[in-house]
Design a protein around this motif. Structure first.
Motif, PDB file in Angstrom:
ATOM      1  N   VAL A  66     -11.147  39.611 -13.978  1.00 42.03           N
ATOM      2  CA  VAL A  66     -10.032  39.965 -13.053  1.00 42.03           C
ATOM      3  C   VAL A  66      -9.682  39.023 -12.057  1.00 42.03           C
ATOM      4  CG1 VAL A  66      -9.414  41.856 -11.295  1.00 42.03           C
ATOM      5  CG2 VAL A  66     -10.910  42.450 -13.140  1.00 42.03           C
ATOM      6  N   ILE A  67      -8.461  38.784 -12.051  1.00 37.78           N
ATOM      7  CA  ILE A  67      -7.874  37.610 -11.170  1.00 37.78           C
ATOM      8  C   ILE A  67      -6.911  38.590 -10.255  1.00 37.78           C
ATOM      9  CG2 ILE A  67      -6.421  35.580 -10.907  1.00 37.78           C
ATOM     10  CD1 ILE A  67      -7.072  34.733 -13.738  1.00 37.78           C
ATOM     11  N   THR A  68      -7.214  38.457  -8.914  1.00 37.89           N
ATOM     12  CA  THR A  68      -6.349  39.141  -7.746  1.00 37.89           C
ATOM     13  C   THR A  68      -5.578  37.940  -7.101  1.00 37.89           C
ATOM     14  OG1 THR A  68      -7.994  40.814  -7.997  1.00 37.89           O
ATOM     15  CG2 THR A  68      -6.508  40.841  -6.116  1.00 37.89           C
ATOM     16  N   ILE A  69      -4.482  38.026  -7.069  1.00 34.79           N
ATOM     17  CA  ILE A  69      -3.665  36.994  -6.290  1.00 34.79           C
ATOM     18  C   ILE A  69      -2.641  37.705  -5.543  1.00 34.79           C
ATOM     19  CG2 ILE A  69      -2.004  35.031  -6.319  1.00 34.79           C
ATOM     20  CD1 ILE A  69      -3.136  34.415  -9.311  1.00 34.79           C
ATOM     21  N   GLU A  70      -2.807  37.475  -4.069  1.00 37.71           N
ATOM     22  CA  GLU A  70      -1.754  38.149  -3.221  1.00 37.71           C
ATOM     23  C   GLU A  70      -0.387  37.456  -3.058  1.00 37.71           C
ATOM     24  OE1 GLU A  70      -3.257  38.849   0.730  1.00 37.71           O
ATOM     25  OE2 GLU A  70      -4.993  39.658  -0.010  1.00 37.71           O
ATOM     26  N   ARG A  71      -0.446  36.049  -3.299  1.00 41.13           N
ATOM     27  CA  ARG A  71       0.934  35.691  -3.120  1.00 41.13           C
ATOM     28  C   ARG A  71       0.765  34.213  -4.157  1.00 41.13           C
ATOM     29  NH1 ARG A  71       2.989  34.051   2.641  1.00 41.13           N
ATOM     30  NH2 ARG A  71       0.783  34.384   2.678  1.00 41.13           N
ATOM     31  N   ARG A  72       2.013  34.262  -5.040  1.00 42.50           N
ATOM     32  CA  ARG A  72       1.988  33.162  -6.146  1.00 42.50           C
ATOM     33  C   ARG A  72       3.342  32.402  -5.605  1.00 42.50           C
ATOM     34  NH1 ARG A  72       1.587  34.862 -12.162  1.00 42.50           N
ATOM     35  NH2 ARG A  72       1.507  32.626 -12.560  1.00 42.50           N
ATOM     36  N   SER A  73       3.063  31.184  -5.742  1.00 39.68           N
ATOM     37  CA  SER A  73       4.503  30.231  -5.536  1.00 39.68           C
ATOM     38  C   SER A  73       4.940  29.967  -6.813  1.00 39.68           C
ATOM     39  CB  SER A  73       4.060  29.169  -4.707  1.00 39.68           C
ATOM     40  OG  SER A  73       3.021  28.290  -5.502  1.00 39.68           O
ATOM     41  N   THR A  74       6.157  29.516  -6.899  1.00 39.09           N
ATOM     42  CA  THR A  74       7.011  28.970  -8.031  1.00 39.09           C
ATOM     43  C   THR A  74       6.238  27.676  -8.391  1.00 39.09           C
ATOM     44  OG1 THR A  74       8.375  27.789  -6.778  1.00 39.09           O
ATOM     45  CG2 THR A  74       8.953  30.070  -7.381  1.00 39.09           C
ATOM     46  N   GLY A  75       5.810  27.473  -9.817  1.00 34.38           N
ATOM     47  CA  GLY A  75       5.309  26.576 -10.264  1.00 34.38           C
ATOM     48  C   GLY A  75       3.887  26.463 -10.480  1.00 34.38           C
ATOM     49  N   ASP A  76       3.291  27.550  -9.989  1.00 32.71           N
ATOM     50  CA  ASP A  76       1.841  27.628 -10.237  1.00 32.71           C
ATOM     51  C   ASP A  76       1.380  27.961 -11.622  1.00 32.71           C
ATOM     52  OD1 ASP A  76       2.497  30.424 -10.288  1.00 32.71           O
ATOM     53  OD2 ASP A  76       0.939  31.042  -8.869  1.00 32.71           O
ATOM     54  N   ASN A  77       0.191  27.990 -11.886  1.00 32.36           N
ATOM     55  CA  ASN A  77       0.169  28.069 -13.488  1.00 32.36           C
ATOM     56  C   ASN A  77      -1.181  29.081 -13.256  1.00 32.36           C
ATOM     57  OD1 ASN A  77      -0.263  28.180 -16.359  1.00 32.36           O
ATOM     58  ND2 ASN A  77      -0.756  25.867 -16.246  1.00 32.36           N
ATOM     59  N   VAL A  78      -1.266  30.345 -14.244  1.00 31.24           N
ATOM     60  CA  VAL A  78      -2.390  31.100 -14.395  1.00 31.24           C
ATOM     61  C   VAL A  78      -2.243  31.282 -15.978  1.00 31.24           C
ATOM     62  CG1 VAL A  78      -3.412  33.507 -14.091  1.00 31.24           C
ATOM     63  CG2 VAL A  78      -2.011  32.323 -12.218  1.00 31.24           C
ATOM     64  N   THR A  79      -3.715  30.967 -16.440  1.00 27.37           N
ATOM     65  CA  THR A  79      -3.928  31.359 -17.903  1.00 27.37           C
ATOM     66  C   THR A  79      -5.232  32.031 -18.060  1.00 27.37           C
ATOM     67  OG1 THR A  79      -2.898  29.083 -18.200  1.00 27.37           O
ATOM     68  CG2 THR A  79      -4.379  29.981 -19.970  1.00 27.37           C
ATOM     69  N   ILE A  80      -4.873  33.176 -19.068  1.00 26.67           N
ATOM     70  CA  ILE A  80      -6.203  33.914 -19.086  1.00 26.67           C
ATOM     71  C   ILE A  80      -6.615  33.913 -20.666  1.00 26.67           C
ATOM     72  CG2 ILE A  80      -6.925  36.381 -19.257  1.00 26.67           C
ATOM     73  CD1 ILE A  80      -5.511  36.943 -16.592  1.00 26.67           C
ATOM     74  N   VAL A  81      -7.858  33.657 -20.980  1.00 27.42           N
ATOM     75  CA  VAL A  81      -8.173  33.496 -22.384  1.00 27.42           C
ATOM     76  C   VAL A  81      -9.256  34.572 -22.658  1.00 27.42           C
ATOM     77  CG1 VAL A  81      -8.842  32.143 -24.406  1.00 27.42           C
ATOM     78  CG2 VAL A  81      -7.306  31.131 -22.682  1.00 27.42           C
ATOM     79  N   GLY A  82      -9.128  35.768 -23.399  1.00 25.59           N
ATOM     80  CA  GLY A  82     -10.212  36.578 -23.553  1.00 25.59           C
ATOM     81  C   GLY A  82      -9.743  38.091 -23.587  1.00 25.59           C
ATOM     82  N   PRO A  83     -10.397  38.964 -24.105  1.00 25.14           N
ATOM     83  CA  PRO A  83      -9.878  40.452 -24.189  1.00 25.14           C
ATOM     84  C   PRO A  83     -10.506  41.192 -22.926  1.00 25.14           C
ATOM     85  CG  PRO A  83     -12.030  40.135 -25.235  1.00 25.14           C
ATOM     86  CD  PRO A  83     -11.562  38.834 -24.899  1.00 25.14           C
ATOM     87  N   ASN A  84      -9.558  42.027 -22.614  1.00 18.15           N
ATOM     88  CA  ASN A  84      -9.756  43.173 -21.460  1.00 18.15           C
ATOM     89  C   ASN A  84      -9.583  42.453 -20.125  1.00 18.15           C
ATOM     90  OD1 ASN A  84     -10.272  45.011 -23.500  1.00 18.15           O
ATOM     91  ND2 ASN A  84     -12.369  44.594 -23.641  1.00 18.15           N
ATOM     92  N   CYS A  85      -8.947  41.535 -20.007  1.00 15.94           N
ATOM     93  CA  CYS A  85      -8.709  40.740 -18.678  1.00 15.94           C
ATOM     94  C   CYS A  85      -7.565  41.455 -18.036  1.00 15.94           C
ATOM     95  CB  CYS A  85      -8.228  39.332 -18.806  1.00 15.94           C
ATOM     96  SG  CYS A  85     -10.061  38.425 -19.289  1.00 15.94           S
ATOM     97  N   GLN A  86      -7.378  41.368 -16.560  1.00 19.02           N
ATOM     98  CA  GLN A  86      -6.431  41.761 -15.969  1.00 19.02           C
ATOM     99  C   GLN A  86      -6.069  40.689 -14.678  1.00 19.02           C
ATOM    100  OE1 GLN A  86      -8.227  45.046 -13.782  1.00 19.02           O
ATOM    101  NE2 GLN A  86      -7.746  46.523 -15.338  1.00 19.02           N
ATOM    102  N   LEU A  87      -4.747  40.666 -14.626  1.00 18.53           N
ATOM    103  CA  LEU A  87      -4.086  39.824 -13.416  1.00 18.53           C
ATOM    104  C   LEU A  87      -3.366  40.708 -12.459  1.00 18.53           C
ATOM    105  CD1 LEU A  87      -3.022  37.195 -12.355  1.00 18.53           C
ATOM    106  CD2 LEU A  87      -1.119  37.176 -13.732  1.00 18.53           C
ATOM    107  N   LEU A  88      -3.842  40.756 -11.380  1.00 18.10           N
ATOM    108  CA  LEU A  88      -3.170  41.575 -10.071  1.00 18.10           C
ATOM    109  C   LEU A  88      -2.459  40.731  -9.344  1.00 18.10           C
ATOM    110  CD1 LEU A  88      -6.226  43.952  -9.573  1.00 18.10           C
ATOM    111  CD2 LEU A  88      -4.139  44.678 -10.985  1.00 18.10           C
TER     112      LEU A  88
END
Length: 123
Positions: A66-88
């Protein structure tokens, strides 16, 4: 750029500001970063990343993370590899193009891979 590596299961890492490269390898790890301006890479199952502000790169490899991010900026990079993962992001679940690990696209099943490796080793 400095590199920090943490190895082991059930590790907890807390950073105020990350301007370097942080790599965590292990299962059931918890990583908390207030402001990420560098690279965070986590390899393991059932890991949790909590980031307040993300300006850099975040990579998660493993299942059930689980990745929890409160504030993302333009140009950032988030990559998830694998099953049953979440991005909040800001409390809302975001769909991200997650990548599933797979065998070679040229092989139909695991037997093809094992047979080719076995033949190579026997030579």
């Amino acid at each position: 750029m400095k590199k920090y590596s943490v190895l082991g299961n059930k590790k907890k890492v807390t950073m105020e500001t990350n301007v370097s490269r942080l790599k965590v390898v292990g299962n059931n790890c918890i990583i908390r970063v207030q402001c990420n301006q560098g690279d965070v890479e986590v390899i393991g199952n059932d890991c949790r990343l909590e980031i307040k502000e993300n300006y850099g790169t975040v990579n998660l490899v493993g299942s059930g993370g689980v990745i929890t991010i409160e504030r993302r900026s333009t140009g950032d990079n988030v990559t998830i590899v694998g099953p049953n993962c979440q991005l909040l992001v800001d409390g809302k679940e975001k769909r991200l193009s997650s990548y599933e690990p797979q065998l070679s696209p040229f092989s139909k099943d695991l037997d093809d891979v094992i047979e080719s490796i076995f033949t190579f080793v026997m030579r």
